[in-house]
Design an enzyme around this catalytic site. Structure first.
Site, PDB file in Angstrom:
ATOM      1  N   SER A  11       0.847  -1.195   0.000  1.00 28.05           N
ATOM      2  CA  SER A  11       0.000   0.000   0.000  1.00 28.05           C
ATOM      3  C   SER A  11       0.882   1.244   0.000  1.00 28.05           C
ATOM      4  O   SER A  11       1.585   1.513   0.973  1.00 28.05           O
ATOM      5  CB  SER A  11      -0.909  -0.015   1.225  1.00 28.05           C
ATOM      6  OG  SER A  11      -1.486   1.250   1.394  1.00 28.05           O
ATOM      7  N   HIS A  36      -0.849  -1.157  -4.464  1.00 32.35           N
ATOM      8  CA  HIS A  36      -2.160  -0.822  -3.907  1.00 32.35           C
ATOM      9  C   HIS A  36      -2.223   0.693  -3.685  1.00 32.35           C
ATOM     10  O   HIS A  36      -1.406   1.252  -2.951  1.00 32.35           O
ATOM     11  CB  HIS A  36      -2.349  -1.579  -2.588  1.00 32.35           C
ATOM     12  CG  HIS A  36      -3.684  -1.404  -1.942  1.00 32.35           C
ATOM     13  ND1 HIS A  36      -4.767  -2.202  -2.229  1.00 32.35           N
ATOM     14  CD2 HIS A  36      -4.110  -0.526  -1.012  1.00 32.35           C
ATOM     15  CE1 HIS A  36      -5.796  -1.834  -1.500  1.00 32.35           C
ATOM     16  NE2 HIS A  36      -5.433  -0.810  -0.749  1.00 32.35           N
ATOM     17  N   ASP A  38      -4.546   3.728  -2.406  1.00 34.57           N
ATOM     18  CA  ASP A  38      -5.737   4.096  -1.640  1.00 34.57           C
ATOM     19  C   ASP A  38      -6.224   5.469  -2.053  1.00 34.57           C
ATOM     20  O   ASP A  38      -5.529   6.467  -1.863  1.00 34.57           O
ATOM     21  CB  ASP A  38      -5.406   4.113  -0.134  1.00 34.57           C
ATOM     22  CG  ASP A  38      -5.261   2.718   0.436  1.00 34.57           C
ATOM     23  OD1 ASP A  38      -6.129   1.871   0.164  1.00 34.57           O
ATOM     24  OD2 ASP A  38      -4.276   2.473   1.162  1.00 34.57           O
ATOM     25  N   MET A  40      -9.030   8.232  -1.355  1.00 36.21           N
ATOM     26  CA  MET A  40     -10.016   8.614  -0.328  1.00 36.21           C
ATOM     27  C   MET A  40     -10.528  10.011  -0.648  1.00 36.21           C
ATOM     28  O   MET A  40      -9.743  10.877  -1.033  1.00 36.21           O
ATOM     29  CB  MET A  40      -9.361   8.644   1.063  1.00 36.21           C
ATOM     30  CG  MET A  40      -8.602   7.390   1.423  1.00 36.21           C
ATOM     31  SD  MET A  40      -7.863   7.542   3.075  1.00 36.21           S
ATOM     32  CE  MET A  40      -6.827   6.087   3.119  1.00 36.21           C
ATOM     33  N   HIS A  70      -7.982   1.160  -4.663  1.00 36.32           N
ATOM     34  CA  HIS A  70      -8.998   0.953  -3.635  1.00 36.32           C
ATOM     35  C   HIS A  70      -9.742   2.263  -3.439  1.00 36.32           C
ATOM     36  O   HIS A  70      -9.200   3.207  -2.877  1.00 36.32           O
ATOM     37  CB  HIS A  70      -8.274   0.506  -2.348  1.00 36.32           C
ATOM     38  CG  HIS A  70      -9.165   0.367  -1.162  1.00 36.32           C
ATOM     39  ND1 HIS A  70      -8.671   0.149   0.113  1.00 36.32           N
ATOM     40  CD2 HIS A  70     -10.518   0.417  -1.024  1.00 36.32           C
ATOM     41  CE1 HIS A  70      -9.680   0.068   0.962  1.00 36.32           C
ATOM     42  NE2 HIS A  70     -10.803   0.238   0.299  1.00 36.32           N
ATOM     43  N   MET A  72     -12.138   4.539  -1.682  1.00 29.63           N
ATOM     44  CA  MET A  72     -12.887   4.808  -0.451  1.00 29.63           C
ATOM     45  C   MET A  72     -13.589   6.141  -0.676  1.00 29.63           C
ATOM     46  O   MET A  72     -13.173   7.187  -0.175  1.00 29.63           O
ATOM     47  CB  MET A  72     -11.930   4.860   0.745  1.00 29.63           C
ATOM     48  CG  MET A  72     -11.466   3.478   1.186  1.00 29.63           C
ATOM     49  SD  MET A  72     -10.049   3.545   2.294  1.00 29.63           S
ATOM     50  CE  MET A  72      -8.728   3.465   1.101  1.00 29.63           C
ATOM     51  N   MET A 141     -11.788  -5.939   4.476  1.00 29.48           N
ATOM     52  CA  MET A 141     -11.087  -4.976   5.340  1.00 29.48           C
ATOM     53  C   MET A 141     -10.861  -5.620   6.702  1.00 29.48           C
ATOM     54  O   MET A 141     -11.791  -6.168   7.301  1.00 29.48           O
ATOM     55  CB  MET A 141     -11.923  -3.699   5.539  1.00 29.48           C
ATOM     56  CG  MET A 141     -12.052  -2.772   4.355  1.00 29.48           C
ATOM     57  SD  MET A 141     -10.527  -2.234   3.564  1.00 29.48           S
ATOM     58  CE  MET A 141      -9.612  -1.474   4.892  1.00 29.48           C
ATOM     59  N   GLY A 146      -9.591   4.010   6.160  1.00 31.06           N
ATOM     60  CA  GLY A 146      -9.342   5.450   6.334  1.00 31.06           C
ATOM     61  C   GLY A 146      -7.923   5.809   6.703  1.00 31.06           C
ATOM     62  O   GLY A 146      -7.471   6.902   6.388  1.00 31.06           O
ATOM     63  N   GLY A 149      -1.609   1.888   8.936  1.00 30.48           N
ATOM     64  CA  GLY A 149      -0.898   1.683  10.201  1.00 30.48           C
ATOM     65  C   GLY A 149      -1.747   1.250  11.382  1.00 30.48           C
ATOM     66  O   GLY A 149      -1.282   1.243  12.516  1.00 30.48           O
ATOM     67  N   ASP A 179      -6.936  -6.475   3.527  1.00 28.51           N
ATOM     68  CA  ASP A 179      -6.450  -5.093   3.582  1.00 28.51           C
ATOM     69  C   ASP A 179      -6.617  -4.500   4.979  1.00 28.51           C
ATOM     70  O   ASP A 179      -7.738  -4.356   5.461  1.00 28.51           O
ATOM     71  CB  ASP A 179      -7.208  -4.244   2.554  1.00 28.51           C
ATOM     72  CG  ASP A 179      -6.653  -2.830   2.445  1.00 28.51           C
ATOM     73  OD1 ASP A 179      -5.638  -2.532   3.102  1.00 28.51           O
ATOM     74  OD2 ASP A 179      -7.243  -2.021   1.706  1.00 28.51           O
ATOM     75  N   GLY A 180      -5.481  -4.160   5.588  1.00 31.21           N
ATOM     76  CA  GLY A 180      -5.503  -3.450   6.862  1.00 31.21           C
ATOM     77  C   GLY A 180      -4.696  -4.128   7.938  1.00 31.21           C
ATOM     78  O   GLY A 180      -5.018  -5.238   8.362  1.00 31.21           O
ATOM     79  N   GLY A 181      -3.605  -3.489   8.331  1.00 29.39           N
ATOM     80  CA  GLY A 181      -2.821  -3.973   9.462  1.00 29.39           C
ATOM     81  C   GLY A 181      -2.178  -5.336   9.251  1.00 29.39           C
ATOM     82  O   GLY A 181      -1.854  -6.029  10.235  1.00 29.39           O
ATOM     83  N   GLY A 201       1.959  -3.224   4.520  1.00 29.53           N
ATOM     84  CA  GLY A 201       2.259  -1.873   4.995  1.00 29.53           C
ATOM     85  C   GLY A 201       3.436  -1.863   5.960  1.00 29.53           C
ATOM     86  O   GLY A 201       4.414  -2.596   5.763  1.00 29.53           O
TER      87      GLY A 201
HETATM   88  C1  DX5 Z   1      -6.780   1.515   5.033  1.00 29.86           C
HETATM   89  C2  DX5 Z   1      -6.210   1.236   3.681  1.00 29.86           C
HETATM   90  C3  DX5 Z   1      -5.102   0.265   3.640  1.00 29.86           C
HETATM   91  C4  DX5 Z   1      -3.864   0.648   4.374  1.00 29.86           C
HETATM   92  C5  DX5 Z   1      -3.039  -0.616   4.516  1.00 29.86           C
HETATM   93  O1  DX5 Z   1      -7.845   2.378   4.858  1.00 29.86           O
HETATM   94  O2  DX5 Z   1      -7.224   0.707   2.851  1.00 29.86           O
HETATM   95  O3  DX5 Z   1      -4.786  -0.059   2.295  1.00 29.86           O
HETATM   96  O4  DX5 Z   1      -3.115   1.626   3.727  1.00 29.86           O
HETATM   97  O5  DX5 Z   1      -1.905  -0.333   5.222  1.00 29.86           O
HETATM   98  P1  DX5 Z   1      -1.671  -0.848   6.704  1.00 29.86           P
HETATM   99  O6  DX5 Z   1      -1.129  -2.221   6.562  1.00 29.86           O
HETATM  100  O7  DX5 Z   1      -0.696   0.101   7.240  1.00 29.86           O
HETATM  101  O8  DX5 Z   1      -2.981  -0.854   7.416  1.00 29.86           O
HETATM  102 ZN    ZN Z   2      -6.580  -0.097   0.868  1.00 30.42          ZN
END
Ligand code: DX5
Ligand code: ZN
Length: 229
Positions: A11, A36, A38, A40, A70, A72, A141, A146, A149, A179-181, A201
């Site tokens: 990401s 990836h 993001d 937003m 992605h 959002m 997710m 949003g 990290g 996706d996420g953490g 990430g």
């Molecule tokens: C969160 C994003 C993720 C994020 C992933 O809204 O969709 O793509 O950047 O990165 P980490 O792994 O840091 O959550």
């Molecule tokens: Zn994402």
């Protein structure tokens, strides 16, 4: 697409923005499969993400690496012409951002891009069932969207299995993206359960002591081993 079943999709929101070009080079050197990106809009999520134009510039410089955008945003449909112009490979949007997921999916595909829906931690996995025949991938997710990290929500693990079971039940082959953490213990568990795409990430590929390229290779090796590939 990559020959292996594990797809590393770093990401770019985790990049040091002042070093973005150098870090993208490192990701490419480390064998990242997808970038990836993001996007937003400050409305669907309370944050502003990366511009769609970044996907186009990445594609131009690294044609072999697929772009995974992605969205959002509250109005995914209105972004599609821009995504097509920037030659995005994979496009996902949040199902609860539109009343017309099938129309959005069909339009993405008509434009020659791969289409996916994203489900939030508070939505049931079964919410994707009505569109399951029209997706190339489903993004699960594992944090509230949003921000980069955040910590992986471990109660997502049974949801991965639920999605894998749904895919099997319908005899389909769409990809499952996490996706996420994403961190080692949870990614390994998701690989064992059958997910393919990992949005990586700061817990896996960025800010690692061995550098971005080596951290990508290390992550890939670990997951392929765990998934028995
Ligand atoms: C969160 C994003 C993720 C994020 C992933 O809204 O969709 O793509 O950047 O990165 P980490 O792994 O840091 O959550
Ligand atoms: Zn994402």
């Amino acid at each position: 697409m990559s020959a292996s079943r594990i797809i590393n999709a770093p990401s770019l929101a985790n990049c040091d923005l002042l070093e973005l070009g150098r870090e993208a080079d490192e990701l490419a050197r480390g064998g990242a499969h997808w970038f990836h990106v993001d996007v937003m809009d400050g409305h669907y999520v309370p944050n502003i993400g990366l511009p769609v134009r970044l996907a186009g510039e990445l594609k131009q410089k690294y044609p072999a690496i697929e772009t995974d955008v992605h969205l959002m945003v509250t109005d995914p449909m209105s972004y599609l012409p821009l995504l097509e112009a920037n030659r995005a490979d994979w496009v996902s949007f949040h199902m609860d951002a539109t009343n017309f997921s099938r129309r959005v999916l069909a339009t993405i595909r008509e434009m020659g891009m791969k289409a996916g829906v994203v489900i939030n931690p508070s939505q049931p996995v079964a919410a994707v069932e009505p569109v399951i025949h029209f997706v190339d991938y489903v993004v699960l997710m594992t944090v509230e969207p949003g921000y980069a990290g955040q910590k992986f929500m471990v109660d997502s693990l049974p949801r991965v299995s639920e999605l894998v079971a749904l895919r099997e039940r319908h005899n389909l082959d769409f990809l499952i993206s996490i996706d996420g953490g994403v961190d080692y213990p949870n990614a390994i568990e998701c690989a064992r359960r059958g997910a393919e795409v990992y949005v990586t990430g700061i817990f896996t590929v960025f800010r690692q002591a061995d550098g971005i390229a080596e951290a990508c290779r290390r992550f890939q090796r670990a997951l392929e081993t765990e998934a028995g590939l």
